[in-house]
Design a protein around this motif. Sequence first.
Motif, PDB file in Angstrom:
ATOM      1  N   GLU A  83       0.840  -1.207   0.000  1.00  0.00           N
ATOM      2  CA  GLU A  83       0.000   0.000   0.000  1.00  0.00           C
ATOM      3  C   GLU A  83       0.871   1.251   0.000  1.00  0.00           C
ATOM      4  O   GLU A  83       0.389   2.344  -0.290  1.00  0.00           O
ATOM      5  N   LEU A  84       2.118   1.095   0.343  1.00  0.00           N
ATOM      6  CA  LEU A  84       3.066   2.215   0.316  1.00  0.00           C
ATOM      7  C   LEU A  84       3.930   2.077  -0.936  1.00  0.00           C
ATOM      8  O   LEU A  84       3.763   1.159  -1.722  1.00  0.00           O
ATOM      9  N   ARG A  85       4.868   2.955  -1.104  1.00  0.00           N
ATOM     10  CA  ARG A  85       5.729   2.934  -2.290  1.00  0.00           C
ATOM     11  C   ARG A  85       7.062   2.238  -1.990  1.00  0.00           C
ATOM     12  O   ARG A  85       8.083   2.592  -2.536  1.00  0.00           O
ATOM     13  N   ILE A  86       7.014   1.217  -1.131  1.00  0.00           N
ATOM     14  CA  ILE A  86       8.225   0.489  -0.768  1.00  0.00           C
ATOM     15  C   ILE A  86       8.741  -0.369  -1.929  1.00  0.00           C
ATOM     16  O   ILE A  86       9.940  -0.332  -2.227  1.00  0.00           O
ATOM     17  N   PRO A  87       7.884  -1.132  -2.624  1.00  0.00           N
ATOM     18  CA  PRO A  87       8.405  -1.899  -3.763  1.00  0.00           C
ATOM     19  C   PRO A  87       9.062  -1.004  -4.825  1.00  0.00           C
ATOM     20  O   PRO A  87      10.090  -1.360  -5.398  1.00  0.00           O
ATOM     21  N   HIS A  88       8.489   0.179  -5.047  1.00  0.00           N
ATOM     22  CA  HIS A  88       9.069   1.110  -6.020  1.00  0.00           C
ATOM     23  C   HIS A  88      10.432   1.612  -5.543  1.00  0.00           C
ATOM     24  O   HIS A  88      11.346   1.792  -6.342  1.00  0.00           O
ATOM     25  N   LEU A  89      10.569   1.818  -4.238  1.00  0.00           N
ATOM     26  CA  LEU A  89      11.860   2.225  -3.671  1.00  0.00           C
ATOM     27  C   LEU A  89      12.915   1.163  -3.960  1.00  0.00           C
ATOM     28  O   LEU A  89      14.025   1.487  -4.389  1.00  0.00           O
ATOM     29  N   LEU A  90      12.589  -0.081  -3.739  1.00  0.00           N
ATOM     30  CA  LEU A  90      13.541  -1.170  -3.974  1.00  0.00           C
ATOM     31  C   LEU A  90      13.961  -1.212  -5.443  1.00  0.00           C
ATOM     32  O   LEU A  90      15.140  -1.426  -5.754  1.00  0.00           O
ATOM     33  N   ASN A  91      13.022  -0.973  -6.345  1.00  0.00           N
ATOM     34  CA  ASN A  91      13.346  -0.928  -7.780  1.00  0.00           C
ATOM     35  C   ASN A  91      14.243   0.258  -8.115  1.00  0.00           C
ATOM     36  O   ASN A  91      15.175   0.140  -8.915  1.00  0.00           O
ATOM     37  N   ARG A  92      13.975   1.399  -7.497  1.00  0.00           N
ATOM     38  CA  ARG A  92      14.783   2.598  -7.764  1.00  0.00           C
ATOM     39  C   ARG A  92      16.229   2.415  -7.337  1.00  0.00           C
ATOM     40  O   ARG A  92      17.138   2.924  -7.985  1.00  0.00           O
ATOM     41  N   ILE A  93      16.431   1.726  -6.246  1.00  0.00           N
ATOM     42  CA  ILE A  93      17.790   1.533  -5.733  1.00  0.00           C
ATOM     43  C   ILE A  93      18.652   0.823  -6.767  1.00  0.00           C
ATOM     44  O   ILE A  93      19.811   1.176  -6.964  1.00  0.00           O
ATOM     45  N   GLU A  94      18.088  -0.141  -7.444  1.00  0.00           N
ATOM     46  CA  GLU A  94      18.829  -0.839  -8.502  1.00  0.00           C
ATOM     47  C   GLU A  94      18.974   0.036  -9.743  1.00  0.00           C
ATOM     48  O   GLU A  94      20.053   0.167 -10.298  1.00  0.00           O
ATOM     49  N   ALA A  95      17.884   0.648 -10.169  1.00  0.00           N
ATOM     50  CA  ALA A  95      17.877   1.395 -11.426  1.00  0.00           C
ATOM     51  C   ALA A  95      18.724   2.666 -11.384  1.00  0.00           C
ATOM     52  O   ALA A  95      19.301   3.058 -12.396  1.00  0.00           O
ATOM     53  N   GLU A  96      18.804   3.318 -10.218  1.00  0.00           N
ATOM     54  CA  GLU A  96      19.492   4.605 -10.124  1.00  0.00           C
ATOM     55  C   GLU A  96      20.879   4.490  -9.503  1.00  0.00           C
ATOM     56  O   GLU A  96      21.488   5.504  -9.169  1.00  0.00           O
ATOM     57  N   ASP A  97      21.362   3.279  -9.327  1.00  0.00           N
ATOM     58  CA  ASP A  97      22.708   3.070  -8.778  1.00  0.00           C
ATOM     59  C   ASP A  97      22.877   3.807  -7.448  1.00  0.00           C
ATOM     60  O   ASP A  97      23.819   4.565  -7.239  1.00  0.00           O
ATOM     61  N   VAL A  98      21.940   3.571  -6.532  1.00  0.00           N
ATOM     62  CA  VAL A  98      21.932   4.228  -5.230  1.00  0.00           C
ATOM     63  C   VAL A  98      22.957   3.578  -4.312  1.00  0.00           C
ATOM     64  O   VAL A  98      23.064   2.355  -4.242  1.00  0.00           O
ATOM     65  N   THR A  99      23.733   4.410  -3.614  1.00  0.00           N
ATOM     66  CA  THR A  99      24.741   3.903  -2.680  1.00  0.00           C
ATOM     67  C   THR A  99      24.371   4.152  -1.219  1.00  0.00           C
ATOM     68  O   THR A  99      24.882   3.480  -0.336  1.00  0.00           O
ATOM     69  N   GLU A 100      23.489   5.148  -0.975  1.00  0.00           N
ATOM     70  CA  GLU A 100      23.069   5.432   0.402  1.00  0.00           C
ATOM     71  C   GLU A 100      21.588   5.763   0.442  1.00  0.00           C
ATOM     72  O   GLU A 100      21.091   6.544  -0.369  1.00  0.00           O
ATOM     73  N   VAL A 101      20.895   5.172   1.413  1.00  0.00           N
ATOM     74  CA  VAL A 101      19.491   5.481   1.671  1.00  0.00           C
ATOM     75  C   VAL A 101      19.407   6.084   3.063  1.00  0.00           C
ATOM     76  O   VAL A 101      19.841   5.482   4.042  1.00  0.00           O
ATOM     77  N   ILE A 102      18.877   7.312   3.123  1.00  0.00           N
ATOM     78  CA  ILE A 102      18.699   8.013   4.389  1.00  0.00           C
ATOM     79  C   ILE A 102      17.234   7.876   4.792  1.00  0.00           C
ATOM     80  O   ILE A 102      16.348   8.320   4.057  1.00  0.00           O
ATOM     81  N   LEU A 103      16.978   7.247   5.924  1.00  0.00           N
ATOM     82  CA  LEU A 103      15.613   7.075   6.409  1.00  0.00           C
ATOM     83  C   LEU A 103      15.250   8.269   7.280  1.00  0.00           C
ATOM     84  O   LEU A 103      15.721   8.394   8.404  1.00  0.00           O
ATOM     85  N   ALA A 104      14.437   9.161   6.728  1.00  0.00           N
ATOM     86  CA  ALA A 104      14.020  10.377   7.430  1.00  0.00           C
ATOM     87  C   ALA A 104      12.548  10.241   7.805  1.00  0.00           C
ATOM     88  O   ALA A 104      11.704  11.046   7.419  1.00  0.00           O
TER      89      ALA A 104
END
Length: 197
Positions: free
Chosen positions: A121-142
């Motif tokens: 119901e949240l955008r968590i699955p999309h976040l997981l996809n973005r991490i791969e697609a955008e070559d993310v190295t750090e996730v800041i949980l705010a």
Amino acid sequence: MSSNRDIDALIDMMAKLPGLGPRSARRAVLHLIRKRELRMTPLADLMHTVAATARECGNCGNIGTEDICDICTSEKRANGMICVVEDVADLWAMERSGVFKGRYHVLGGTLSALDHVGPDELRIPHLLNRIEAEDVTEVILALNATVDGQTTAHYIADQLDGRVRLTSLAQGVPIGGELDYLDDGTITAALNARKTL
């Protein structure tokens, strides 16, 4: 009083806005009516325009007038950092500070078993996809320091374990805060997050 039906309806509608009650709404409407040409007409025009053009960014969930917001399209912000927030208001608060120069991801709420809100119901699955697609190295949980916010942070941390560097915002005594006015949880967080001087 039937002649005031539209004005009363406007006051009722304004009173439903966050931060406004019936008395504040009456004062605001009276001010708008008295300053009709200067305030009310331009406000009505802008509200009509925004109602027609505002949309959610298909990438991060921000609100803007384009399908993909300026933050997501900016190459300067493609620095490998994504700041995860609960709501668009949190994103806007972070942007007001002018400190964070990466990209964002708006979850659209927090996990809540009582309200039947799960990861899908949240955008968590999309976040997981973005991490791969955008070559993310750090996730800041705010995320907010509530039970649901912390539950959501732990869930995301479990999903991302070992994939990226995970950080969270520091919590504790605010600048200008006095210990006597702080709750026990804030004092505990501040003590646990203490640093060497």
